[in-house]
Design an enzyme around this catalytic site. Structure first.
Site, PDB file in Angstrom:
ATOM      1  N   LYS A 114       9.400  72.398  68.154  1.00 13.79           N
ATOM      2  CA  LYS A 114       8.190  71.670  68.560  1.00 13.79           C
ATOM      3  C   LYS A 114       6.977  72.594  68.578  1.00 13.79           C
ATOM      4  O   LYS A 114       5.875  72.193  68.213  1.00 13.79           O
ATOM      5  CB  LYS A 114       8.389  70.996  69.916  1.00 13.79           C
ATOM      6  CG  LYS A 114       9.371  69.824  69.823  1.00 13.79           C
ATOM      7  CD  LYS A 114       9.235  68.870  70.963  1.00 13.79           C
ATOM      8  CE  LYS A 114      10.328  67.822  70.949  1.00 13.79           C
ATOM      9  NZ  LYS A 114      10.095  66.691  70.078  1.00 13.79           N
ATOM     10  N   LYS A 196      16.618  65.815  61.632  1.00 21.78           N
ATOM     11  CA  LYS A 196      17.176  64.722  62.434  1.00 21.78           C
ATOM     12  C   LYS A 196      16.178  63.566  62.504  1.00 21.78           C
ATOM     13  O   LYS A 196      14.968  63.779  62.456  1.00 21.78           O
ATOM     14  CB  LYS A 196      17.582  65.213  63.829  1.00 21.78           C
ATOM     15  CG  LYS A 196      16.503  65.221  64.837  1.00 21.78           C
ATOM     16  CD  LYS A 196      17.013  65.262  66.276  1.00 21.78           C
ATOM     17  CE  LYS A 196      15.794  65.036  67.157  1.00 21.78           C
ATOM     18  NZ  LYS A 196      15.925  64.550  68.438  1.00 21.78           N
ATOM     19  N   LYS A 199      11.738  60.051  66.673  1.00 23.06           N
ATOM     20  CA  LYS A 199      10.683  59.069  66.924  1.00 23.06           C
ATOM     21  C   LYS A 199       9.290  59.673  66.893  1.00 23.06           C
ATOM     22  O   LYS A 199       8.313  58.959  66.849  1.00 23.06           O
ATOM     23  CB  LYS A 199      10.944  58.307  68.219  1.00 23.06           C
ATOM     24  CG  LYS A 199      11.143  59.147  69.470  1.00 23.06           C
ATOM     25  CD  LYS A 199      11.379  58.196  70.637  1.00 23.06           C
ATOM     26  CE  LYS A 199      12.329  58.701  71.684  1.00 23.06           C
ATOM     27  NZ  LYS A 199      11.918  59.893  72.380  1.00 23.06           N
TER      28      LYS A 199
HETATM   29  P1  ATP Z   1      11.604  63.355  69.996  1.00 23.16           P
HETATM   30  O1  ATP Z   1      12.015  62.969  68.614  1.00 23.16           O
HETATM   31  O2  ATP Z   1      10.297  62.829  70.437  1.00 23.16           O
HETATM   32  O3  ATP Z   1      11.791  64.803  70.301  1.00 23.16           O
HETATM   33  P2  ATP Z   1      14.134  62.465  70.881  1.00 23.16           P
HETATM   34  O4  ATP Z   1      14.415  61.102  70.349  1.00 23.16           O
HETATM   35  O5  ATP Z   1      14.831  63.635  70.296  1.00 23.16           O
HETATM   36  O6  ATP Z   1      12.575  62.618  70.918  1.00 23.16           O
HETATM   37  P3  ATP Z   1      14.897  61.551  73.486  1.00 23.16           P
HETATM   38  O7  ATP Z   1      14.250  60.272  73.288  1.00 23.16           O
HETATM   39  O8  ATP Z   1      14.740  62.060  74.846  1.00 23.16           O
HETATM   40  O9  ATP Z   1      14.405  62.608  72.429  1.00 23.16           O
HETATM   41  O10 ATP Z   1      16.431  61.484  73.121  1.00 23.16           O
HETATM   42  C1  ATP Z   1      17.248  60.628  73.827  1.00 23.16           C
HETATM   43  C2  ATP Z   1      18.670  60.784  73.395  1.00 23.16           C
HETATM   44  O11 ATP Z   1      18.817  60.417  72.018  1.00 23.16           O
HETATM   45  C3  ATP Z   1      19.202  62.216  73.525  1.00 23.16           C
HETATM   46  O12 ATP Z   1      20.504  62.156  74.047  1.00 23.16           O
HETATM   47  C4  ATP Z   1      19.233  62.708  72.106  1.00 23.16           C
HETATM   48  O13 ATP Z   1      20.217  63.687  71.911  1.00 23.16           O
HETATM   49  C5  ATP Z   1      19.539  61.439  71.332  1.00 23.16           C
HETATM   50  N1  ATP Z   1      19.029  61.506  69.965  1.00 23.16           N
HETATM   51  C6  ATP Z   1      17.740  61.673  69.587  1.00 23.16           C
HETATM   52  N2  ATP Z   1      17.628  61.683  68.259  1.00 23.16           N
HETATM   53  C7  ATP Z   1      18.895  61.531  67.757  1.00 23.16           C
HETATM   54  C8  ATP Z   1      19.442  61.466  66.432  1.00 23.16           C
HETATM   55  N3  ATP Z   1      18.676  61.565  65.364  1.00 23.16           N
HETATM   56  N4  ATP Z   1      20.776  61.279  66.314  1.00 23.16           N
HETATM   57  C9  ATP Z   1      21.568  61.167  67.396  1.00 23.16           C
HETATM   58  N5  ATP Z   1      21.121  61.228  68.673  1.00 23.16           N
HETATM   59  C10 ATP Z   1      19.801  61.404  68.857  1.00 23.16           C
END
Ligand code: ATP
Ligand code: LTN
Length: 331
Positions: A114, A196, A199
């Site tokens: 980040k 990955k 969002k």
């Molecule tokens: P950002 O992309 O803004 O960093 P994020 O989606 O990684 O956000 P969170 O919304 O807090 O972060 O993630 C919530 C949950 O979703 C966490 O347990 C994270 O590990 C899971 N997660 C996020 N992205 C993925 C992905 N691409 N595949 C599987 N699990 C995911």
């Protein structure tokens, strides 16, 4: 009673990655572990480590709470709350900053990723984030934390911090265990399968959101990057895009990847993608319908009030004891 806990930060619209990697696992565990308590929260304090528009942040926080329920969590057995409504998260987060080292925080890949994207205006809270995350978990003595693969490192650091505290002050916090799904722990970007699915990504063709309509879902799957091999097999090294689509299919349907490869081994990518599009549409449309009912309901507000009260009660007592152990205050 054992406690399962997890959180999602309201930084953007929930993606299929969040669902398959985290929410779906949570629902599954809740059905399986009938003797456990389930704490689930919206990590809004974590969201402000990067700039957020206030009205959008508030809306998204509520969206996530509603989405958790729409995805099938049992209302009776879920303690659902918003992180910022419980002051003790930040209080313990600060204390844990004094139990984690700069070198440990510097090694966190989420911070490095980040920070690299931003170059300037990297906030101090983005750096200390893992201390707050550790606080979220150990404040409630959580035993299990279901998360996607990207959070594994933070969970390891949480365990280190909790153990360090226990070693110095005497046994006090439960050292949590991560639960990471075998399939679906790391859903990749549809346009760039080396990254990955996230969002906070700019190119929205790379991710499917939980709110995308049927046509958008079909279109995004159709245009997902694959390869020129033209053969359906599971080879994450050489056919990363296709392997990701197979993983999504398997995780969404709870089927084995092998079984799916077998079914499509003589099909074209196009036909496979058409079917996968339908699988996702059939998965998300009913969730969206439920979400639409829940988001407007008083019940959601009532559940969040109840969750806040139960969590707050536990957090208050835990922090009183914690401060006493450390020697803070007069008694
Ligand atoms: P950002 O992309 O803004 O960093 P994020 O989606 O990684 O956000 P969170 O919304 O807090 O972060 O993630 C919530 C949950 O979703 C966490 O347990 C994270 O590990 C899971 N997660 C996020 N992205 C993925 C992905 N691409 N595949 C599987 N699990 C995911
Ligand atoms: N750091 C996580 C979100 C998060 C979390 C938590 C997950 C904050 N606190 C506690 C599990 C338990 C993320 O960035 N995905």
């Amino acid at each position: 009673m054992k406690r399962v806990l997890s959180g999602i930060k309201p930084t953007g619209t929930l993606t299929l990655g969040n669902y398959l990697g985290a929410i779906k696992q949570f629902v599954k565990l809740q059905r399986k572990m009938t003797d456990c308590e389930f704490y689930l929260f919206v990590a809004d304090m974590h969201a402000i480590t990067t700039r957020q528009v206030p009205s959008e942040l508030r809306k998204r926080s509520l969206d996530i709470a509603a989405m958790y329920l729409a995805c099938g969590l049992d209302k009776e057995r879920t303690i659902l709350f918003i992180q910022s409504e419980i002051n003790e998260h930040v209080e313990l987060g600060y204390i844990l900053q004094s139990n984690v080292y700069m070198g440990e925080l510097e090694r966190m890949t989420q911070f490095k990723d980040k920070a690299q994207k931003q170059e300037t205006s990297i906030t101090a809270s983005l750096f200390t984030y893992p201390a707050l995350m550790a606080a979220d978990i150990i404040l409630y003595d959580a035993d299990y934390v279901p998360v996607g693969d990207d959070q594994k490192q933070h969970l390891e650091l949480t365990r280190t911090i909790a153990s360090r505290f226990n070693n110095y002050y005497g046994d006090f916090f439960t050292v949590p265990e991560p639960i990471i799904p075998e399939v679906g722990a790391r859903i990749m970007d549809l346009q760039n399968p080396e990254k990955k699915m996230s969002k906070s990504e700019e190119n929205d063709k790379g991710y499917i959101t939980m709110f995308d309509d049927a046509e958008t879902i079909r279109r995004k799957i159709r245009s997902a990057v694959t390869d020129s091999e033209g053969v359906i097999r599971f080879d994450p090294q050489n056919q990363q895009g296709l392997a990701n689509l197979l993983t999504i299919y398997a995780s969404a349907t709870d089927r084995d990847i092998e079984d799916i490869v077998n079914q499509y081994k003589d099909s074209s990518y196009k036909d496979f993608k058409e079917d996968l599009g339908e699988v996702i549409v059939n998965l998300l449309v009913p969730i969206q319908e439920k979400y639409n009912e829940i988001i407007k309901s008083q019940e959601l507000q009532d559940l969040l009030d109840r969750g806040r009260d139960i969590a707050s009660d536990y957090a208050f007592k835990k922090m009183r004891k914690c401060k006493k152990k450390i020697g803070l205050g007069r008694k």
